[in-house]
Design an enzyme around this catalytic site. Sequence first.
Site, mmCIF file in Angstrom:
data_model
loop_
_atom_site.group_PDB
_atom_site.id
_atom_site.type_symbol
_atom_site.label_atom_id
_atom_site.label_comp_id
_atom_site.label_asym_id
_atom_site.label_seq_id
_atom_site.Cartn_x
_atom_site.Cartn_y
_atom_site.Cartn_z
ATOM 1 N N SER A 86 3.103 -1.731 10.484
ATOM 2 C CA SER A 86 4.551 -1.820 10.737
ATOM 3 C C SER A 86 5.111 -3.226 10.519
ATOM 4 C CB SER A 86 4.884 -1.312 12.147
ATOM 5 O OG SER A 86 4.494 0.047 12.281
ATOM 6 N N GLU A 135 -5.657 -4.450 10.451
ATOM 7 C CA GLU A 135 -4.634 -3.446 10.690
ATOM 8 C C GLU A 135 -4.963 -2.664 11.963
ATOM 9 O OE1 GLU A 135 -2.603 -2.401 6.694
ATOM 10 O OE2 GLU A 135 -4.350 -1.131 6.885
ATOM 11 N N GLU A 177 -6.997 5.141 7.399
ATOM 12 C CA GLU A 177 -6.790 6.560 7.060
ATOM 13 C C GLU A 177 -8.002 7.127 6.335
ATOM 14 O OE1 GLU A 177 -3.032 5.798 5.179
ATOM 15 O OE2 GLU A 177 -2.201 5.319 7.156
ATOM 16 N N ASN A 217 0.873 -1.174 0.000
ATOM 17 C CA ASN A 217 0.000 0.000 0.000
ATOM 18 C C ASN A 217 0.907 1.219 0.000
ATOM 19 O OD1 ASN A 217 -1.776 2.060 0.494
ATOM 20 N ND2 ASN A 217 -2.324 1.417 2.591
ATOM 21 N N TRP A 218 1.038 1.824 -1.186
ATOM 22 C CA TRP A 218 2.001 2.927 -1.322
ATOM 23 C C TRP A 218 1.468 4.254 -0.781
ATOM 24 C CZ3 TRP A 218 4.530 2.168 -6.861
ATOM 25 C CH2 TRP A 218 5.203 0.932 -6.877
ATOM 26 N N LYS A 219 0.194 4.301 -0.436
ATOM 27 C CA LYS A 219 -0.432 5.532 0.092
ATOM 28 C C LYS A 219 -0.121 6.716 -0.844
ATOM 29 C CE LYS A 219 -0.244 3.460 4.613
ATOM 30 N NZ LYS A 219 -0.197 3.617 6.045
ATOM 31 N N HIS A 261 -9.577 1.575 4.442
ATOM 32 C CA HIS A 261 -8.330 1.751 5.196
ATOM 33 C C HIS A 261 -8.590 2.725 6.346
ATOM 34 C CE1 HIS A 261 -4.282 2.919 6.249
ATOM 35 N NE2 HIS A 261 -3.890 1.792 5.700
ATOM 36 N N GLY A 263 2.231 2.645 10.695
ATOM 37 C CA GLY A 263 3.224 3.705 10.529
ATOM 38 C C GLY A 263 3.885 4.141 11.822
ATOM 39 N N GLY A 271 2.795 -0.945 4.297
ATOM 40 C CA GLY A 271 2.902 0.486 3.983
ATOM 41 C C GLY A 271 4.363 0.871 3.813
ATOM 42 N N GLY A 272 4.963 1.395 4.869
ATOM 43 C CA GLY A 272 6.338 1.907 4.817
ATOM 44 C C GLY A 272 7.337 0.969 4.160
HETATM 45 P P1 PGA Z 1 2.607 0.513 7.661
HETATM 46 O O1 PGA Z 1 1.198 0.723 6.948
HETATM 47 O O2 PGA Z 1 3.172 -0.787 7.143
HETATM 48 O O3 PGA Z 1 3.441 1.689 7.247
HETATM 49 O O4 PGA Z 1 2.355 0.484 9.129
HETATM 50 C C1 PGA Z 1 0.335 -0.351 6.699
HETATM 51 C C2 PGA Z 1 -0.956 0.153 6.115
HETATM 52 O O5 PGA Z 1 -1.433 1.222 6.519
HETATM 53 O O6 PGA Z 1 -1.551 -0.493 5.226
#
Ligand code: PGA
Length: 255
Positions: free
Chosen positions: A214, A168, A98, A10-12, A96, A174, A235-236
């Site tokens: 994470s 999640e 967010e 997930n590149w956001k 998600h 993050g 994500g990251g």
């Molecule tokens: P993260 O994000 O790996 O940076 O914690 C995961 C996500 O939000 O899908």
Amino acid sequence: MSRKYFIAGNWKMNKTAAEAVALIESIKEQIGSQEKVEVAVCPTFTSLDAASKALKGSTMKLGAQNMYFEKSGAFTGEISADMLKQFDCSYVILGHSERREYFKECNCLINKKVKAVLENGMKPILCVGEKLEERESGKTLDVVSEQTIKGLEGISGADAEKIVIAYEPVWAIGTGKTATPAMAQEVHAAIRKILADAFGSETAEKIQILYGGSMKPENADALLAEKDIDGGLIGGAALKADSFAALVKSAESAK
Ligand code: PGA
């Protein structure tokens, strides 16, 4: 296990189209073609065209990070299923945390999106997860179960098999804090039970449940060793080819 491991990036809101192509090329170089593990990247809308071309001939799939449920019309700023299908999107991340938090998406809206994605032959990656205060007050399973049940309301058993769930915990996204494998497994097992109650255990056994929050090469092996953790929504660690490829390798050698 009949379920395939699935590692999705997930590149956001990161990477221009040129950067997306460079990252895809470098992931392809490192992971080669994958039979055992399903792999997908989910760039921004503006990179989908370039990403789709870069993925041609690879086993890696393309996903989007959101979609609106209406077919077309006066919905400024939104993107429809047909628009995603132009680029051979296989997956759409929905709900998600967010989007729930910053864009006020509720379970009812997310459910409409899940249905629209399925109707259009793509697979939703439905995200669920509790906030820190909800975990601390013992509400984790209530929150996750409400999000799962409402998100999947009205879905048939045949369609349920095409759904991917991503657990999640919001406090782990993050932040560098990860749920311990045991904490994650407890929730994954609860989600699988909800799926079994709704669609029967045979169907529930086929549904991939990813962990997100994470997840990185250092903690992936232990998480992926858990019975009900079928991969990760990353994500990251998905923004660098080395770490993303290492996660794919972890999944390749799991169980
Ligand atoms: P993260 O994000 O790996 O940076 O914690 C995961 C996500 O939000 O899908």
